[in-house]
Structure formats: C-alpha cells, structure tokens
Scaffold this motif. Structure first.
Motif, PDB file in Angstrom:
ATOM      1  N   LEU A  43      -9.176  -0.162  -7.453  1.00  0.00           N
ATOM      2  CA  LEU A  43      -8.736   1.180  -7.059  1.00  0.00           C
ATOM      3  C   LEU A  43      -8.070   1.886  -8.228  1.00  0.00           C
ATOM      4  CD1 LEU A  43      -9.148  -0.221  -4.202  1.00  0.00           C
ATOM      5  CD2 LEU A  43      -7.615   1.564  -3.383  1.00  0.00           C
ATOM      6  N   LEU A  46      -6.351  -4.156  -6.723  1.00  0.00           N
ATOM      7  CA  LEU A  46      -5.532  -3.160  -7.440  1.00  0.00           C
ATOM      8  C   LEU A  46      -6.244  -2.660  -8.694  1.00  0.00           C
ATOM      9  CD1 LEU A  46      -2.003  -4.785  -7.041  1.00  0.00           C
ATOM     10  CD2 LEU A  46      -2.788  -2.630  -6.019  1.00  0.00           C
ATOM     11  N   PHE A  61      -5.838   4.273  -5.964  1.00  0.00           N
ATOM     12  CA  PHE A  61      -4.721   3.799  -5.151  1.00  0.00           C
ATOM     13  C   PHE A  61      -3.901   4.974  -4.624  1.00  0.00           C
ATOM     14  CE2 PHE A  61      -0.776   1.180  -4.492  1.00  0.00           C
ATOM     15  CZ  PHE A  61      -1.339   0.291  -3.594  1.00  0.00           C
ATOM     16  N   SER A 114       1.671   3.443  -3.092  1.00  0.00           N
ATOM     17  CA  SER A 114       0.786   4.509  -3.574  1.00  0.00           C
ATOM     18  C   SER A 114       1.501   5.857  -3.574  1.00  0.00           C
ATOM     19  CB  SER A 114      -0.453   4.572  -2.682  1.00  0.00           C
ATOM     20  OG  SER A 114      -0.061   4.674  -1.319  1.00  0.00           O
ATOM     21  N   LEU A 118      -4.187  -5.611   0.567  1.00  0.00           N
ATOM     22  CA  LEU A 118      -4.825  -5.482  -0.744  1.00  0.00           C
ATOM     23  C   LEU A 118      -6.087  -6.351  -0.833  1.00  0.00           C
ATOM     24  CD1 LEU A 118      -1.572  -5.658  -2.917  1.00  0.00           C
ATOM     25  CD2 LEU A 118      -2.697  -3.623  -1.969  1.00  0.00           C
ATOM     26  N   VAL A 129       0.825  -1.204   0.000  1.00  0.00           N
ATOM     27  CA  VAL A 129       0.000   0.000   0.000  1.00  0.00           C
ATOM     28  C   VAL A 129       0.868   1.266   0.000  1.00  0.00           C
ATOM     29  CG1 VAL A 129      -1.578   1.337   1.442  1.00  0.00           C
ATOM     30  CG2 VAL A 129      -2.072  -1.037   0.957  1.00  0.00           C
TER      31      VAL A 129
END
Lengths: 492, 458
Positions: B354, B351, B359, B253, B273, B250
């Motif tokens: 988003l 993934l 993300f 991002s 995730l 994460v």
C-alpha cells in the motif's frame, strides 16, 4: 560427498532503499456513491489526532512481490531439505492441510460471529479436542493457547489456582529438571512460583529419589518433559509423579517431545495432571518461520473446570464455545485460539489415524537411533546414557576428539544444503548438538546427513574446514556486532 | 508394520529391518523397551483409522463450507478482529513455503530471508507507530497488552496498574489472567458515557506515585477516538509510570502516531494488515517501545542489522537474546518463544504494497464508508447511531429502541446473512446496543442492504 547446495544470493536492498515517490502497489477503491456523499473525510479526525505524515515506502506491485520472493529464496525450509532442529520436530507439513485451511469458511470466519453459523468449524475443534484427550489420556482439552509456552503458562496457572482453592496457597515452588527447556522455568516464574532445579543423574535421567528429597510442603508441582531433552525416556516417571503427588503437588507434562510416544504411552497413564502439546511439532502444522503454532492444554478430571476459556463443548443444540467454566484461570488469548493451525492439526490426525500415529512415533524413534548409530562415535560422543535407546532425538557432544565446537559443525553442515541440529542445548551437555530427524526423512537422507557430519569431523581433524559456511546467502555473521545493536529499525 | 503411507517413507519391512540391524535392535518393541510396562499403552488409540488425502479434504472442506461467512454472508463485526481486503500479492508471499515451512532463524546465514523480512516488519511498524523499536511479534493484541502491563510492573517495581474501562472486554480478561500472579492492583479508569472517551479528569486524579502504568486504547472498543491521550501521557510521566496504548494499526493512516505523544509501549492487533480473520487466529500481536533502553526489558524476539564477519555484506540476526527464555530461563522477560512470524511477514508485505499513498487512501476510504453507514443507519427509526458522541474511525455502537434484545438482533441478522451488531456488554451503559464495523470491503450497496436487514429484524 561434495556439497551440492548453493543458496540464492541476492544483494537485496531494503524496501525503503527502493522507494520512489508516487509509486503504489495497491490502491483501495472508494465507492463513487460514497465518495459523492461523503466529502473531505479528513474532517472526521479531530485536530489533536491528525497524522503528521506517513513514513512508508512507495513501490509497485511487482517490486514488492519480487522483493519478498527473493528474500524467500534466501530462506532454508523443510520443503527444501532436512531440518533436524532438535526439540522442534521439523517434520513435513502435508500440503493438503494448506488447501483445506484456505477455505472461506475458516479464513473469513469472524471469532465473534454466532456459533450456529460456524458449526462445521466447531465440530472440527470438538473432534480435535477428543482426539488429543485420547492421545494423552487426559479428560478435557482447551485449544485456546497460541503456542507451547502459552500452554505452559496456562498449565502452571491452573496448578496455582487449584491449590489455592484447596487452601494450599503456601505451595509456591515448582520443580524443574536441569535438562528442561528454558520456557519451563520462565513460565513457572510468570505464574508466581519459585523454581527448584532438579539435578539429573549421570545418565541424564531424573531419579525418583532425587525428587522425593526435593519435595517439601511448599512444592506445588513439577514440570517434566518426557522423553527428556536428551531424547531419553524418563524411566522413573511414574515414581516421580507419585513422589510429587504424595507431597500434595501436581504434575505438568511438557509435550514438546510427544512425537516419540504417540500410541506408545500416555502422560495420563504415567500420572500427569496437566499436559500441553505443540501442534506445530507433533501434529505437523507449519512453523511459519518462528510461528504461528498452537499449544493446547489438557487436564485430568479434577482440573477440567480450571482450563483457560473458551473450551469447545456440545449440547442438544450443537457445538458452542464455553467461556463460563466455574474455576477457569480465565482467558489467555483474545479470541478463540489459533484456529487455522487447529484445523491443519486435525487434518493430520485424520490422515494418519490410530495406526498411522503409532507408526509416526515408531519411525521417528527408529530414525533418531539410526542416524545416531551412523555418526562417528569418536567425533560425536554421547555424554549421557550411552547404553540407552534414544527416543525422538539424539544429543551428541562436539567435544569428543575434535578441537572444534558445536557451532563450527552447525555452520559447516549448512553448506551441504541441510539445516544444523539445535546447538548448545540442553545445557547439561558440553557443546551439544541435538538432532531430531523426524519420521519424514527417507532413510537415504538420514544417511546423507550422517555422512556430512562425519565428513565435517574429518575436515575439522585435518584442518581443512576453513571459514564456513560458504554456500549460504551470506558468510559467517558477526555476532559480536549483532549483540550491540544501535538500532532495531531502518533509519530514514 | 505392514503397508506404506505417503507421509512415512521408511514404512517398509525391508528398510525397517535394515535400520534395526544397524542400530543393533532385534525389533521395534526393543526400541521402546525403556518405557516401563506400567506406563505403556497396551492397546490401540481409540481414534478412527487414517483416511486418504482426498477423503480428508472432502470431509473437512465440506464442513468448513457450511460456515456462514463472507462471501455468502456480509461481515460487519469488529471488536479487535476486522474484515479487511487482503491483496493477492500478500497471499502469494505468505504462501511461499520457504517462509512458512522454516522455523525461528537460529542459523542466520541460511535464514537471511526471514530475518530481513522481520527486520523490515520491525522498521515499518516502528515508523508507523512513531516508536524506536518493535519486536518481531506477539500472539495477539490481548496477550501483548497483558505482557505490557507485566513489563510496566517489572520496569517500575510498582504494584498498581490502571486500565481504561472502555477497552475490549476480552483484552481486559487476558490482562487479568496474565497479571493475577503478580498480586497487582488493577484499577479501572471510567469513561464518559456520552462521548465514549476516557474521563481524563478521573484518569489524572487516579495517577499517583504507586502507579506502574496506564493502559488505554485508541480507537477504543466502542470505536471512539481518544482525543486527550497527550494529557494522560504527560501526567503518567510526571509520576514516573509508563503509558501503554493499544491501537488498530490501520488507524495510523489518519491518526497521529502514539510515539508523537511520548507513549512508552504501543501494543495492537496486526490482523487488518493482510491477515485473515481465521476465526480468531493466527493473528499478529504488535509490541513496540519508545527507546532502546525499554527494548532491553521487552518480551519477544528482536532482529537486528549487522554484517558478515569479514564486514563485506549487510546481514541480519536475532539480537538481545539475553532477555529470552532459552538463555535467561527463570530470569527471562517472558516465556514467549514461538510467536507469529509469518503474520509479521504478511504485515510487512501489506504495508510495503500500500505504501504511503495507498495506506493514506485506505484510511480515507474506511472513514468515508463508516460515516456513510452511520448516516444511513441513523435514518432507521428508533436507532441511536452512533450511541456515543465522540469521533470514530471504523467502528461505532448502535443503540436499539426500548424493548429490543441486542442478542436476538445479532442472531436474527446472522440468519439472514449479516454478521453484525455484536451485543454490547451492559457495563458500557448504552442499554441494548450492538457494535458495528465498516471498512474498505463494504460498498454503498452492502450498507444499504445492512440497513434494510436491520429494519427487517427490529
């Protein structure tokens, strides 16, 4: 028997190929109060670490859902049809286990939260450990290992540590039968052992005499799968255990095939010191398209403090995770274990109970023998132990009267809406087809499977088989091209 | 064999007799007559009798319901497993039985769905990390890190491996257990107790020609960002060793991908995730490498793109299987077979959902929330927040006033509905302190109530 299966056939693009600038499928909200107070969050990241931009697709919610739903339609599964992959025990996974394991008390439990806040969950683990100990005749279990292979690794590490503590650090060889799963020698080597191959006899069984001959002062132990990968019970197992023990070694039971023996016989009574079980096989947890599984390890009393941590224990205050076993080989997985798999497995033992588990093995063995007997013996001969009963699975050779190969038969059967057996394993059988029907399949389906295989044999004989498979989402795949990949990802 | 059972369709006297007859066996006992008398279990298993589905469901569900977890408690725990929101679409996708009741796609023609899903996972993860190849999953972060250490030793033939002191303690334990048989020298790289970052000067001086590789985490266990990864990577490459970095995906991002620094192996925990915390598992071990050459030495399953034999259609199958245990046996790169494929499907759906903007937003929300929390907690008298001075992403250490017991704070907080402040090991030198984690699931109100709860128990 006309094939009655047509798998979905979507020409489904890759995610990246559907991407369109500006789309989004999920947008995490920012609390306005926080947004007002914290401006320009980018400034919290040091310049040397700032991202250079993300390469991710841009899709709407429905697009993503449709994409994966379409993919799922191009995936065969236990709930669609028979899936007799030998050695994988593809039985039905009770739906109620899915419902139970969707509880917040499991899904939202953090592995580092205080034990007193998860007593219900720990009670389930404790009872599961006790149940597995009773089923295998072991003294204590650790549920922490994430899969069968990790259980194997834990097992051989315990053997290594126990022997070293006893002053036998020169014991550096592990015996592994030639019929064993590949993970056995791989695990032994990971634990620093040399592998000594034990040849099986002409009926595919390991003879105590052979083992006696191979045991030396360097023998640390033996990894033994019972019933073996041919589906045959190793009739000299007690004598094999004795021979290894007499040489100062320890016996490791590979529980991949335990589905044949529930309530019938226990590795502990045979003389084994360490056991692993594959909960995703014998104890009916879903295989997840390749995982997750769980591979708990159990041991006899003298090894109980060598188990991988944590181990679930109980004292006057309740249940707790014991991470301080004096001789433990240590931790093999970051946190606790594959807990959601463990809960499902325990639900399964509750659904079946003592008598039910015994019936599971009875009916799994009955199914394997029945299916085998229905097969055309000329097309699918057994190469080992012709006069022996099978246990949970039967291994036949596609190299009987047929000019075909095991792979050809495997591809052909897909067209019938049933999964193929395991092919080319065990290695000691030429063109092996390893069939494990499990107790889940109604007798009619077993008969259908046998008819399909026999029909395939006829079609191979008269040359009418053609290019198979044709009813699956894609036709035969180019394995040569696949084995020389130039990339393992999508190029942007 | 009396009775019938919903899970046992052939549990029926008539069916059993018919099957036995066809087999040519007189009885069930005869089917098991190959088990010698001396190893047979001649009694019933000592476990309770089977229960109907409704009873089992009631028993286990009510036991699980006693757990003090979200939503009845607020969770601010991290340390390698973190509370994140799981979009409904991700849950829906991994609940497809076609995915979860299948197995390893040994027959690719009938398993294209799983194969394409895993290939997409490999692609998304490789891109996120800036790597060339990612396998289709390991058990979890810790075991992936341990396999990476073993791989570094295998690839370089060297016997020393460096590990940053500020990585997660449980990961260090797993690395130790995995490398123990290699007779490896595991050397610890100290960290700066004021910033929480790896002491780069010490790291550079420890890297020599005998070092197979170095492992560090970013963000590290203390939540702090390692700003000087680049220098460490350069030095280890100069000495021909491998750089291994562990990440929280994460954080990608907002953070530069490890691949941009030339990192050779990236491992990490894919749980944030779209995968539930699940009291420790199943989670998702990430394992990615810099190039295809390294891919040939890596553990785990790999999916590749190919075509049908008649070249008419794109198709996917398992590739480079000659590294694996079922082909290579004692010469395999690892013993791993069953992995965490379903979790990889969850991560790829997450993934994709988003996507680029979602993300990025996720990262911004998380880092905003965590900094807001730090600002709020810093107002509590006697607390040192954050205890380390380095930049942080979603986790941070809170130092407690003299005389406080961190374990007792953690337990008291749990009692009043806050899972927070996992006690920090003394070796990290922060005194009595706890590890906190704030993500996108937390609101300003949640943070306010956490602050009040801490004030209450101190």
């Amino acid at each position: 028997m006309p094939p009655k299966f047509r798998q979905a056939r979507w020409d489904e693009p890759l995610l990246k190929e559907m991407s369109r600038r500006g789309r989004v499928g999920f947008l995490p909200p920012l609390d306005p109060k926080i947004g007002k107070s914290v401006r320009d969050p980018g400034r919290f990241v040091p310049d040397s670490l700032k991202t250079k931009g993300l390469k991710l697709p841009e899709l709407s919610e429905l697009q993503v859902l449709r994409h994966f739903n379409r993919l799922s339609q191009m995936n065969f599964s236990v709930e669609l049809g028979m899936y007799p992959l030998g050695s994988c025990t593809m039985k039905y996974n009770p739906k109620v286990s899915e419902m139970i394991s969707s509880a917040d008390g499991l899904r939202q439990a953090h592995p580092l939260q205080p034990e007193e806040t998860v007593q219900g969950l720990l009670s389930i683990f404790y009872e599961l450990s006790e149940t597995l100990s009773e089923v295998t005749g072991m003294n204590r279990f650790s549920l922490s290992t994430a899969a069968g292979a990790q259980g194997e690794f834990a097992g051989v590490l315990m053997i290594r540590k126990f022997l070293r503590d006893a002053g036998f650090s020169d014991k550096d060889e592990i015996l592994v039968p030639d019929s064993a799963h590949g993970s056995n020698p791989a695990s032994a080597v990971m634990a620093g052992f040399k592998v000594v191959k034990v040849p099986s006899d002409e009926s595919g069984l390991v003879r105590a005499k052979t083992v006696e001959r191979l045991v030396t002062r360097r023998t640390a132990g033996m990894m033994f799968t019972v019933p073996n990968t041919l589906g045959l019970f190793e009739s000299e197992v007690a004598e094999v255990c004795r021979a290894v023990h007499e040489g100062g070694g320890l016996m490791y039971y590979d529980g991949a095939n335990m589905n044949a023996l529930l309530g019938k016989a226990r590795p502990g009574d045979m003389g084994f010191d360490v056991v692993h079980l594959n909960l995703h096989k014998t104890f009916a947890t879903p295989h997840g398209g390749g995982g997750p599984g769980a591979g708990p390890v159990g041991v006899v009393k003298k090894l109980r403090d060598y188990l991988p941590v944590p181990v679930v224990s109980r004292n006057s205050r309740g249940y707790y995770l014991d991470s301080k076993l004096p001789h433990s080989i240590g931790r093999l997985k970051g946190h606790v274990g594959n807990s959601a798999v463990l809960v499902r497995a325990y639900a399964y033992t509750q659904l079946l109970g003592a008598e039910g588990l015994n019936n599971v093995s009875t009916l799994a063995v009955l199914a394997a023998n029945y299916l085998w007997k229905l097969l055309d013996p000329g097309a699918y001969p057994v190469t080992h132990g012709k006069d022996l009963r099978r246990k949970h699975e039967a291994v036949v050779s596609a190299k009987g009267e047929l000019p075909g190969t095991a792979m050809k038969v495997a591809k052909a059967i897909l067209d019938y809406g049933m999964h193929s057996p395991t092919v080319y394993f065990p290695l000691i059988v030429n063109e092996a087809l390893m069939i494990e029907p499990t107790e889940s399949e109604p007798v009619e389906v077993l008969e259908e499977y046998a008819s399909a295989m026999n029909e395939i044999a006829l079609r191979v004989r008269d040359g009418s088989l053609g290019d198979v498979p044709t009813n699956t989402s894609v036709g035969k795949i180019d394995e040569v091209k696949a084995s020389h990949p130039t990339t393992l990802k999508v190029k942007w | 064999m009396p009775g019938s059972h919903p899970l046992l369709p052939n549990l029926d006297d008539e069916i059993v007799s018919m099957m036995l007859e066809r087999i040519g066996a007189r009885s069930i006992d005869e089917l098991f007559s190959d088990i010698p008398e001396n190893v047979r279990l001649n009694r019933g298993l000592r476990i309770p009798p089977g229960q109907p589905e409704s009873t089992v469901r009631r028993d286990l569900s009510s036991r699980l319901a006693t757990g003090r977890t979200p939503p009845s408690s607020l969770c601010f725990l991290g340390g390698g497993v973190w509370p994140h929101y799981i979009p409904a679409v991700v849950e829906s996708i991994v609940s497809r039985q076609e995915f979860y009741t299948s197995y390893t796609p040994y027959q690719p023609e009938i398993s294209q769905g799983m194969l394409q899903g895993l290939f997409e996972y490999q692609s998304l993860m490789s891109d996120l990390l800036g790597m060339e190849a990612c396998n289709s999953s390991m058990y979890d972060w810790a075991s992936a890190a341990a396999e990476a250490a073993r791989m570094a030793v295998r690839v370089t033939g060297r016997r020393k491996f460096l590990v940053a002191e500020n990585i997660a303690p449980h990961t260090l334990e797993v690395i130790r257990s995995y490398v123990e048989p290699l007779n490896l020298e595991l050397e610890s790289v100290p960290f700066d107790h004021s910033t929480g970052r790896v002491d780069v000067d010490r790291a550079l001086s420890l890297i020599d020609q005998d070092v197979a590789g170095i492992y560090l985490e970013n963000p590290n266990y203390l939540g702090v960002l390692e700003e000087e990864i680049g220098e460490v990577v350069e030095e280890i490459h100069r000495k021909k060793g491998l750089a291994v970095v562990g990440v929280d995906p994460v954080s990608m991002s907002l953070l530069r991908a490890p691949g941009d620094f030339g990192v050779d192996i990236v491992v990490g925990e894919g749980q944030p995730l779209g995968i539930p915390m699940n009291y420790g598992g199943p989670h998702l071990g990430i394992f990615a490498v810099r190039d295809l050459k390294l891919a040939r030495s890596m553990p785990g399953r790999l999916i590749g793109a190919t075509t049908t034999k008649d070249s008419s259609k794109r198709a996917f199958s398992m590739v480079l299987q000659t590294r694996e245990q079922h082909i290579r046996r004692e010469s395999a790169t690892s013993n791993i077979c069953t992995n965490q494929s379903l979790m990889a499907i969850a991560a790829s759906a997450y993934l994709a959902l988003l996507g680029k903007s979602g993300f990025r937003k996720l990262g911004e929300v998380i880092i905003s929330n965590s900094h807001y929390a730090v600002k709020r907690l810093a107002k509590i008298k006697g607390l040192s927040v954050p205890a380390y001075g380095g930049s942080f992403f979603k986790e941070f250490v809170v130092g407690y006033p003299r005389g406080t017991n961190a374990t007792s704070v953690y337990r008291k907080l749990a009692k009043i509905g806050f899972l927070a402040g996992y006690p920090l090991d003394a070796k990290f030198g922060a005194g009595q302190a706890g590890l906190y984690c704030v993500t996108e699931v937390h609101t300003a109100e949640d943070i306010e109530s956490l602050a009040e709860a801490i004030e209450e128990v101190l």
